[in-house]
Write an enzyme that holds these catalytic residues in place. Structure first.
Site, PDB file in Angstrom:
ATOM      1  CE  LYS A  67       6.049  -0.648   2.167  1.00  0.00           C
ATOM      2  NZ  LYS A  67       5.979  -1.049   0.962  1.00  0.00           N
ATOM      3  CG  ASP A  68       5.115   2.747   5.528  1.00  0.00           C
ATOM      4  OD1 ASP A  68       5.138   2.909   4.929  1.00  0.00           O
ATOM      5  OD2 ASP A  68       4.492   1.575   6.259  1.00  0.00           O
ATOM      6  CB  THR A 109       0.655  -1.101  -7.297  1.00  0.00           C
ATOM      7  OG1 THR A 109       1.456  -0.379  -6.104  1.00  0.00           O
ATOM      8  CG2 THR A 109       0.402   0.379  -8.983  1.00  0.00           C
ATOM      9  CB  SER A 111       3.743   2.166  -4.778  1.00  0.00           C
ATOM     10  OG  SER A 111       4.841   2.411  -5.351  1.00  0.00           O
ATOM     11  NE  ARG A 113       9.287   2.103  -3.910  1.00  0.00           N
ATOM     12  CZ  ARG A 113       8.606   0.450  -4.983  1.00  0.00           C
ATOM     13  NH1 ARG A 113       9.479   0.258  -5.542  1.00  0.00           N
ATOM     14  NH2 ARG A 113       7.673   0.072  -4.398  1.00  0.00           N
ATOM     15  NE  ARG A 114       5.356  -2.333  -5.045  1.00  0.00           N
ATOM     16  CZ  ARG A 114       5.014  -1.844  -3.435  1.00  0.00           C
ATOM     17  NH1 ARG A 114       3.380  -1.829  -2.877  1.00  0.00           N
ATOM     18  NH2 ARG A 114       5.238  -2.458  -2.350  1.00  0.00           N
ATOM     19  NE  ARG A 131      -4.589   4.468   0.950  1.00  0.00           N
ATOM     20  CZ  ARG A 131      -4.089   4.135   1.724  1.00  0.00           C
ATOM     21  NH1 ARG A 131      -3.112   3.208   1.451  1.00  0.00           N
ATOM     22  NH2 ARG A 131      -4.321   4.128   3.011  1.00  0.00           N
ATOM     23  N   GLY A 132      -5.512   0.270   0.639  1.00  0.00           N
ATOM     24  CA  GLY A 132      -6.458  -1.182   1.913  1.00  0.00           C
ATOM     25  C   GLY A 132      -5.021  -2.967   1.779  1.00  0.00           C
ATOM     26  CG  ASN A 133      -5.816  -5.649   4.350  1.00  0.00           C
ATOM     27  OD1 ASN A 133      -6.666  -6.394   3.625  1.00  0.00           O
ATOM     28  ND2 ASN A 133      -6.785  -6.267   5.739  1.00  0.00           N
ATOM     29  CB  THR A 136      -8.052  -5.284   0.331  1.00  0.00           C
ATOM     30  OG1 THR A 136      -8.853  -5.808   2.180  1.00  0.00           O
ATOM     31  CG2 THR A 136      -9.206  -4.346   0.499  1.00  0.00           C
ATOM     32  NE  ARG A 137      -2.997  -2.800  -1.331  1.00  0.00           N
ATOM     33  CZ  ARG A 137      -2.176  -1.495  -1.515  1.00  0.00           C
ATOM     34  NH1 ARG A 137      -1.495  -1.950  -1.716  1.00  0.00           N
ATOM     35  NH2 ARG A 137      -2.091  -0.763  -0.529  1.00  0.00           N
ATOM     36  CB  CYS A 224       6.545   6.336   2.004  1.00  0.00           C
ATOM     37  SG  CYS A 224       4.706   7.365   1.955  1.00  0.00           S
TER      38      CYS A 224
END
Length: 290
Positions: A67-68, A109, A111, A113-114, A131-133, A136-137, A224
């Site tokens: 998706k990236d 989020t 995104s 889209r979300r 943001r973040g991995n 982190t989220r 994206c």
């Protein structure tokens, strides 16, 4: 997550071919920046550095979250394999199921889209750009900063955190990003030896499905970061494809479905995108750009 999914591909390649694979970590701008995805330039922000190393011969192949990847293929590289897809759906990690969150609850989020599709379902919640991995989220929920976060179910599964999922959104509730849940294995286009070797990892049904989804995205000329969802599935003969463009306020959307022969996956996506544009999808994406 990138390391985990790359190791999984490496292990599978070793199991199938006997070739040993050594991982080489590469940090991208998308990994380190905390800016919103739209500010970073959207599509390509997670892959450009990897492709640079690939083209330069520093690495033999790269593993991406499909998706990236930009929909416009760089002629110097080729997607040699798309392994079988994991769960394509989006997942909620939070203090309750989505419908049970209190009015005004904060949901994180990164995104558009979300956010657009979540607003269609619950306009009474507050959506926070993060943001973040994944760690982190999820930590923002654990600390109480947020009531929930939305992440890809496949990613949570790959890092062994699926037990923390409070709800998985069904496809008819929230369409995933084109290619979500799938991986792409890229190598240089002139490395015919690698193309043949990596081909053992390819899953034709997954490739057909994501080709249709990404064809919609390409025909809409969206990246994206755009509020476009698409999902295709099939039985090896007939492919069913659904796509949607949703206004960021969640109040308007264009959602269309079609089906056709699997070998025509790319044309199927283009035709669906044309139908969506005829229904005003381009206007909704133009609002997102501004």
């Amino acid at each position: 997550m990138a390391t985990t999914q790359s190791q999984a591909v490496a292990d599978r390649l070793t199991a199938l071919t006997g070739h040993r694979v050594r991982l080489a970590g590469v940090t991208t701008l998308g990994d380190v920046s905390r800016a919103h995805l739209t500010q970073l330039g959207g599509t390509g922000v997670f892959v450009n550095e990897l492709r640079s190393r690939l083209i330069g011969g520093e690495i033999d192949f790269a593993v991406h979250s499909l998706k990236d990847l930009p929909t416009r293929q760089d002629e110097q590289v080729v997607i040699a394999a798309i392994p079988p897809r994991d769960d394509p759906r989006d997942a909620l990690v939070g203090t309750a199921k989505f419908s049970d969150l209190a009015p005004g609850a904060r949901v994180g989020t990164g995104s558009p889209r979300r956010v657009a599709q979540l607003r269609m379902l619950r306009p009474d919640l507050e959506y926070v750009a993060i943001r973040g991995n994944a760690d982190t989220r999820i930590g923002k929920v654990t600390s109480g900063e947020l009531d929930a976060v939305v992440l890809a179910a496949a990613g949570l599964g790959r890092i062994g955190r699926e037990a923390e999922i409070s709800q998985v959104f069904e496809i008819d509730e929230m369409l995933p990003a084109p290619g979500q849940g799938a991986l792409a294995v890229e190598c240089r286009a002139d490395r015919h030896d690698l193309i043949e070797l990596l081909g053992v990892l390819d899953d034709p049904e997954t490739r057909a499905a994501v080709t249709a989804e990404r064809s919609v995205l390409a025909a809409l000329e969206a990246g994206c970061a755009a509020p476009v969802g698409a999902f295709a599935s099939g039985d090896g003969h007939i492919l069913s494809l659904t796509a949607a463009v949703v206004a960021v306020d969640g109040l308007r959307s264009v959602r269309t479905s079609t089906s056709g022969p699997t070998p025509a996956a790319m044309d199927l996506g283009r035709e669906l995108a044309a139908a969506m544009i005829a229904e005003g999808a381009g206007t909704l994406m133009g609002e997102q750009a501004h």
